[in-house]
Scaffold this motif. Structure first.
Motif, PDB file in Angstrom:
ATOM      1  N   PHE A   4      -6.507  30.783  -5.621  1.00  0.00           N
ATOM      2  CA  PHE A   4      -6.361  31.888  -6.568  1.00  0.00           C
ATOM      3  C   PHE A   4      -5.360  32.946  -6.085  1.00  0.00           C
ATOM      4  O   PHE A   4      -5.083  33.906  -6.799  1.00  0.00           O
ATOM      5  CB  PHE A   4      -7.722  32.553  -6.824  1.00  0.00           C
ATOM      6  N   SER A   5      -4.823  32.765  -4.876  1.00  0.00           N
ATOM      7  CA  SER A   5      -3.844  33.726  -4.351  1.00  0.00           C
ATOM      8  C   SER A   5      -2.586  33.729  -5.212  1.00  0.00           C
ATOM      9  O   SER A   5      -2.062  32.668  -5.551  1.00  0.00           O
ATOM     10  CB  SER A   5      -3.462  33.367  -2.907  1.00  0.00           C
ATOM     11  N   SER A   6      -2.112  34.926  -5.572  1.00  0.00           N
ATOM     12  CA  SER A   6      -0.925  35.102  -6.429  1.00  0.00           C
ATOM     13  C   SER A   6      -1.039  34.332  -7.738  1.00  0.00           C
ATOM     14  O   SER A   6      -0.061  33.809  -8.265  1.00  0.00           O
ATOM     15  CB  SER A   6       0.347  34.664  -5.689  1.00  0.00           C
ATOM     16  N   LYS A   7      -2.257  34.265  -8.264  1.00  0.00           N
ATOM     17  CA  LYS A   7      -2.495  33.569  -9.525  1.00  0.00           C
ATOM     18  C   LYS A   7      -3.218  34.467 -10.531  1.00  0.00           C
ATOM     19  O   LYS A   7      -3.343  34.104 -11.697  1.00  0.00           O
ATOM     20  CB  LYS A   7      -3.346  32.313  -9.289  1.00  0.00           C
ATOM     21  N   ILE A   8      -3.728  35.604 -10.072  1.00  0.00           N
ATOM     22  CA  ILE A   8      -4.470  36.504 -10.968  1.00  0.00           C
ATOM     23  C   ILE A   8      -3.698  37.806 -11.075  1.00  0.00           C
ATOM     24  O   ILE A   8      -3.401  38.457 -10.070  1.00  0.00           O
ATOM     25  CB  ILE A   8      -5.898  36.766 -10.446  1.00  0.00           C
ATOM     26  N   SER A  19      -7.892  39.394  -2.796  1.00  0.00           N
ATOM     27  CA  SER A  19      -9.307  39.060  -2.577  1.00  0.00           C
ATOM     28  C   SER A  19      -9.978  40.058  -1.635  1.00  0.00           C
ATOM     29  O   SER A  19      -9.349  40.603  -0.732  1.00  0.00           O
ATOM     30  CB  SER A  19      -9.434  37.656  -2.004  1.00  0.00           C
ATOM     31  N   LYS A  20     -11.253  40.284  -1.878  1.00  0.00           N
ATOM     32  CA  LYS A  20     -12.092  41.120  -1.007  1.00  0.00           C
ATOM     33  C   LYS A  20     -13.422  40.389  -0.852  1.00  0.00           C
ATOM     34  O   LYS A  20     -13.881  39.724  -1.780  1.00  0.00           O
ATOM     35  CB  LYS A  20     -12.353  42.487  -1.641  1.00  0.00           C
ATOM     36  N   VAL A  21     -14.023  40.509   0.327  1.00  0.00           N
ATOM     37  CA  VAL A  21     -15.326  39.890   0.555  1.00  0.00           C
ATOM     38  C   VAL A  21     -16.400  40.966   0.521  1.00  0.00           C
ATOM     39  O   VAL A  21     -16.333  41.957   1.245  1.00  0.00           O
ATOM     40  CB  VAL A  21     -15.367  39.158   1.922  1.00  0.00           C
ATOM     41  N   ILE A  32     -14.558  38.563  -4.293  1.00  0.00           N
ATOM     42  CA  ILE A  32     -14.111  39.124  -5.573  1.00  0.00           C
ATOM     43  C   ILE A  32     -12.605  39.372  -5.489  1.00  0.00           C
ATOM     44  O   ILE A  32     -12.034  39.475  -4.402  1.00  0.00           O
ATOM     45  CB  ILE A  32     -14.866  40.419  -5.941  1.00  0.00           C
ATOM     46  N   TYR A  33     -11.982  39.469  -6.652  1.00  0.00           N
ATOM     47  CA  TYR A  33     -10.551  39.778  -6.716  1.00  0.00           C
ATOM     48  C   TYR A  33     -10.373  41.047  -7.519  1.00  0.00           C
ATOM     49  O   TYR A  33     -11.038  41.242  -8.553  1.00  0.00           O
ATOM     50  CB  TYR A  33      -9.782  38.624  -7.380  1.00  0.00           C
ATOM     51  N   THR A  47      -8.437  48.130 -14.698  1.00  0.00           N
ATOM     52  CA  THR A  47      -8.871  46.740 -14.895  1.00  0.00           C
ATOM     53  C   THR A  47     -10.027  46.418 -13.947  1.00  0.00           C
ATOM     54  O   THR A  47     -10.056  46.888 -12.811  1.00  0.00           O
ATOM     55  CB  THR A  47      -7.711  45.753 -14.640  1.00  0.00           C
ATOM     56  N   PRO A  48     -10.976  45.611 -14.403  1.00  0.00           N
ATOM     57  CA  PRO A  48     -12.151  45.314 -13.570  1.00  0.00           C
ATOM     58  C   PRO A  48     -11.847  44.276 -12.494  1.00  0.00           C
ATOM     59  O   PRO A  48     -10.846  43.567 -12.574  1.00  0.00           O
ATOM     60  CB  PRO A  48     -13.143  44.728 -14.585  1.00  0.00           C
ATOM     61  N   HIS A  49     -12.729  44.209 -11.493  1.00  0.00           N
ATOM     62  CA  HIS A  49     -12.624  43.102 -10.523  1.00  0.00           C
ATOM     63  C   HIS A  49     -13.170  41.847 -11.194  1.00  0.00           C
ATOM     64  O   HIS A  49     -13.823  41.918 -12.241  1.00  0.00           O
ATOM     65  CB  HIS A  49     -13.388  43.436  -9.238  1.00  0.00           C
ATOM     66  N   ILE A  50     -12.895  40.716 -10.583  1.00  0.00           N
ATOM     67  CA  ILE A  50     -13.362  39.446 -11.140  1.00  0.00           C
ATOM     68  C   ILE A  50     -13.796  38.541  -9.989  1.00  0.00           C
ATOM     69  O   ILE A  50     -13.196  38.563  -8.919  1.00  0.00           O
ATOM     70  CB  ILE A  50     -12.249  38.783 -11.996  1.00  0.00           C
ATOM     71  N   THR A  51     -14.866  37.769 -10.196  1.00  0.00           N
ATOM     72  CA  THR A  51     -15.333  36.871  -9.137  1.00  0.00           C
ATOM     73  C   THR A  51     -14.673  35.500  -9.301  1.00  0.00           C
ATOM     74  O   THR A  51     -14.156  35.175 -10.372  1.00  0.00           O
ATOM     75  CB  THR A  51     -16.865  36.681  -9.208  1.00  0.00           C
ATOM     76  N   GLU A  52     -14.727  34.716  -8.241  1.00  0.00           N
ATOM     77  CA  GLU A  52     -14.171  33.363  -8.307  1.00  0.00           C
ATOM     78  C   GLU A  52     -14.887  32.538  -9.379  1.00  0.00           C
ATOM     79  O   GLU A  52     -14.254  31.769 -10.105  1.00  0.00           O
ATOM     80  CB  GLU A  52     -14.291  32.676  -6.944  1.00  0.00           C
ATOM     81  N   ASP A  53     -16.189  32.722  -9.486  1.00  0.00           N
ATOM     82  CA  ASP A  53     -16.960  31.971 -10.492  1.00  0.00           C
ATOM     83  C   ASP A  53     -16.513  32.324 -11.908  1.00  0.00           C
ATOM     84  O   ASP A  53     -16.456  31.460 -12.790  1.00  0.00           O
ATOM     85  CB  ASP A  53     -18.467  32.242 -10.340  1.00  0.00           C
ATOM     86  N   GLU A  54     -16.178  33.597 -12.127  1.00  0.00           N
ATOM     87  CA  GLU A  54     -15.708  34.022 -13.455  1.00  0.00           C
ATOM     88  C   GLU A  54     -14.339  33.408 -13.769  1.00  0.00           C
ATOM     89  O   GLU A  54     -14.096  32.963 -14.891  1.00  0.00           O
ATOM     90  CB  GLU A  54     -15.642  35.551 -13.531  1.00  0.00           C
TER      91      GLU A  54
END
Length: 206
Positions: A4-8, A19-21, A32-33, A47-54
């Motif tokens: 997901f790096s440089s993709k969101i 990304s943040k843990v 989360i991103y 803009t909100p953060h987003i999880t990998e699952d989302e």
């Protein structure tokens, strides 16, 4: 590096999400991103953060929507390839510019050799030589620009052909698949919690 790096991308400022843990040392740990500009400067992005699952859920939904219009999509991409990636005229122009460069090099060499053999007026010689150099640089810039556009067209065509190949064999999915993500997705844009869009490699946004 995460897939997901440089993709969101942030829909507000256009920056990439990083990304943040959260809860890194306990059982609630999750990645989360959020927008890298979230806490920079005076105006913070809303803009909100987003999880990998989302992200994964949005991707699965978008792929299945895309596959519902597969035939039309492939036809559209083939049209785009035919219209935007054809470099035939550019290649002719590039060949003409290459020939012109060869002529200018020959004229410059002749000019230098003549000056070495005959006592020419040096002001006239310098003016003539500089004129040839200027002409060469101008033509070379045009040649380089044509070459770059041809290379860009070829890269775009290859990317779109790979997209068609991927989409032709793609079956509907029920869960996230890293290989499908890599082959189909250009980036994801987050506008709000309920507005997250996937941009595929052909430019289609879902």
């Amino acid at each position: 590096m995460s897939v997901f790096s440089s993709k969101i991308k942030c829909g507000e400022c256009g920056c990439w999400y990083g990304s943040k843990v959260w809860h890194s040392n306990d059982k609630y740990r999750r990645v989360i991103y959020q927008c890298n500009n979230k806490y920079k400067g005076d105006k913070k992005c809303g803009t909100p953060h987003i999880t990998e699952d989302e992200v994964k859920a949005v991707f699965v939904r978008a792929v299945n929507i895309l596959l519902c219009e597969r035939d039309e999509l492939i036809a559209n991409v083939q049209t785009i390839i035919a219209m935007l990636c054809d470099s035939t005229e550019l290649e002719k122009r590039q060949a003409e510019l290459h020939s012109e460069l060869e002529v200018i090099v020959e004229l410059t060499e002749r000019c230098v050799n003549e000056n070495a053999r005959v006592a020419l007026d040096q002001d006239e010689y310098t003016e003539r030589y500089n004129s040839l150099v200027e002409r060469y640089e101008k033509t070379k810039a045009q040649y380089d620009e044509a070459a770059q556009t041809i290379a860009d067209n070829a890269a775009r065509k290859k990317q779109m052909e790979q997209f068609i190949t991927s989409i032709e064999s793609q079956q509907p999915i029920t869960e996230f698949d890293e290989e499908t993500w890599t082959s189909l997705v250009d980036f994801v844009t987050v506008y709000s919690e309920k507005d997250i869009r996937v941009t595929f490699r052909d430019g289609t946004e879902v």
